[in-house]
Design an enzyme around this catalytic site. Sequence first.
Site, PDB file in Angstrom:
ATOM      1  N   HIS A   1       0.828  -1.204   0.000  1.00 56.30           N
ATOM      2  CA  HIS A   1       0.000   0.000   0.000  1.00 56.30           C
ATOM      3  C   HIS A   1       0.865   1.257   0.000  1.00 56.30           C
ATOM      4  O   HIS A   1       0.541   2.254  -0.673  1.00 56.30           O
ATOM      5  CB  HIS A   1      -0.920  -0.025   1.213  1.00 56.30           C
ATOM      6  CG  HIS A   1      -1.684   1.236   1.418  1.00 56.30           C
ATOM      7  ND1 HIS A   1      -1.523   2.028   2.529  1.00 56.30           N
ATOM      8  CD2 HIS A   1      -2.610   1.868   0.650  1.00 56.30           C
ATOM      9  CE1 HIS A   1      -2.315   3.080   2.441  1.00 56.30           C
ATOM     10  NE2 HIS A   1      -2.976   3.014   1.314  1.00 56.30           N
TER      11      HIS A   1
ATOM     12  N   GLU B   1       2.048   1.942  -3.420  1.00 56.46           N
ATOM     13  CA  GLU B   1       0.946   2.483  -4.232  1.00 56.46           C
ATOM     14  C   GLU B   1       0.928   4.008  -4.127  1.00 56.46           C
ATOM     15  O   GLU B   1       0.789   4.714  -5.133  1.00 56.46           O
ATOM     16  CB  GLU B   1      -0.390   1.897  -3.780  1.00 56.46           C
ATOM     17  CG  GLU B   1      -1.598   2.467  -4.501  1.00 56.46           C
ATOM     18  CD  GLU B   1      -2.825   2.534  -3.639  1.00 56.46           C
ATOM     19  OE1 GLU B   1      -3.452   3.613  -3.589  1.00 56.46           O
ATOM     20  OE2 GLU B   1      -3.160   1.520  -2.987  1.00 56.46           O
ATOM     21  N   HIS B   2       1.083   4.530  -2.922  1.00 61.91           N
ATOM     22  CA  HIS B   2       1.170   5.983  -2.736  1.00 61.91           C
ATOM     23  C   HIS B   2       2.370   6.554  -3.491  1.00 61.91           C
ATOM     24  O   HIS B   2       2.265   7.588  -4.164  1.00 61.91           O
ATOM     25  CB  HIS B   2       1.335   6.306  -1.251  1.00 61.91           C
ATOM     26  CG  HIS B   2       0.065   6.346  -0.476  1.00 61.91           C
ATOM     27  ND1 HIS B   2      -0.374   7.470   0.172  1.00 61.91           N
ATOM     28  CD2 HIS B   2      -0.872   5.388  -0.233  1.00 61.91           C
ATOM     29  CE1 HIS B   2      -1.525   7.216   0.790  1.00 61.91           C
ATOM     30  NE2 HIS B   2      -1.832   5.953   0.569  1.00 61.91           N
TER      31      HIS B   2
ATOM     32  N   GLU C   1      -3.373   7.804   7.686  1.00 62.81           N
ATOM     33  CA  GLU C   1      -4.442   6.980   7.124  1.00 62.81           C
ATOM     34  C   GLU C   1      -4.698   5.771   8.022  1.00 62.81           C
ATOM     35  O   GLU C   1      -5.858   5.398   8.254  1.00 62.81           O
ATOM     36  CB  GLU C   1      -4.036   6.535   5.722  1.00 62.81           C
ATOM     37  CG  GLU C   1      -5.130   5.867   4.927  1.00 62.81           C
ATOM     38  CD  GLU C   1      -4.717   5.575   3.494  1.00 62.81           C
ATOM     39  OE1 GLU C   1      -5.538   4.975   2.778  1.00 62.81           O
ATOM     40  OE2 GLU C   1      -3.584   5.923   3.090  1.00 62.81           O
TER      41      GLU C   1
END
Length: 458
Positions: free
Chosen positions: A85, A88-89, A165
């Site tokens: 993840h 992905e950022h 997040e």
Amino acid sequence: MPRSRFLAPRVLGPALALVLIAAFAAAWFWRDGDGAVSSALQSFRLANGMEVLAIPDHRAPVVTHMVWYRVGAADETPGKTGLAHFLEHLMFKGTAEIAPGQFSRIVSRNGGQDNAFTHYDFTAYFQVIAKDRLPLVMEMEADRMINLELTDAEVLPERDVVMEEQRTRVENSPMSLLQAEMNAALYGDHPYGRDIIGHKEEIDVLTTDDALDFYNRFYTPNNATLIVAGDISLDELRPLAEKYYGSIAQRAPTFERARVPVIWPAEDRRIVRRDDRVQQPTWLRFYPAPDYSNAGAREGAAFDVLAELLGGGQTSRLYRNLVVTQEIAASVGAWYEGSRLDAGKFGLYALPHVGGSLAELEKAIDTEIGLLLADGVSEEELARAKTVIAASAIYARDSQRSMAYAYGEGLMTGLSMADIHEWPDRIRAVTADDVLDAARALLAGVAVTGELLPGEGT
């Protein structure tokens, strides 16, 4: 950069579960330019190993361009959870040709939309844009497949974004915390037992080198699939794919997974979580279930029909009996989560009426399950459930993005194009006996039950 859409465990509920089923089923209903149903799905493989799929829909000069990588949160190195993840950022941080943060701005200036998402078994990036801008987004996506530039100046602030997040979506969400405990109890040591976003203490020490190592190992064309849905044919897509992706050399071996097996719990588990932020108690239950690819065509379709029939919406058995007739539930639902490589799950959730008892609600749900296991289902409710799934598929077929997602998710989680294409036929073929067999296979075994309650403590 666009808002990341990582796919962490959540209560799907009947509405979202049905959307997922509909998108999956709608793959069969793709229409040609005249509005007729078409099955003209076409695919090929580039010399570097990248798979390419075209899904024609010529009703509007728009395309959905998706690149899927066969790596997700379940493939991370132990001790480095959250890396899939996190990368992905970081894929939006730029190359020599595109400055950090400019990727999405360029797409937007050209009238398009873009985003990305991380799953346990895959990571994907997409753009929805006018057909004449397709070469632009293909060039940019190909560029960041091989030319991503990362420095501490870009990586470390983004790590803080991911940490926030994690706090927002997990730590500050009592429901997410409960589900995290339940998933850990259900899946044990398998990576499905933890959140996709990763463990806080491990995210906090991820480095630029960690991200680059992950990128160089997994972001290679032989580990990727290109899907373009919309106003495109294979003849049009092939030269573009060859031009922008075909020249990219393999820089790592094709990824071969080696995961620990899922070992289901040997006995029922109950997890009770109290939190003073909770206003309304919630009841949850997860049952062990095979994924679509391991369940097989007939059983997997029966699981979908069972979920819709039991708790898919206002015509479902649980809703009619517990919300409408007995008035002991404010909401109730069921879903089957089969789009995974190693194992799925079957879920139930319920909210009592204000002031109601979770114990009374659970007893009523168990009674309904017992009646289903003893008496089976009627032809009328079976037909109603299949009709609801079919109707949702008809609506879903109008979305290029839903179609591209359905095929991408299926291919990433062990299904073939034929499996996806034939799914509605399999839904239609489900019998009452199939549903009863599915219920006995899932609902008569062990389960993890969760209670989220108001009050102090965690």
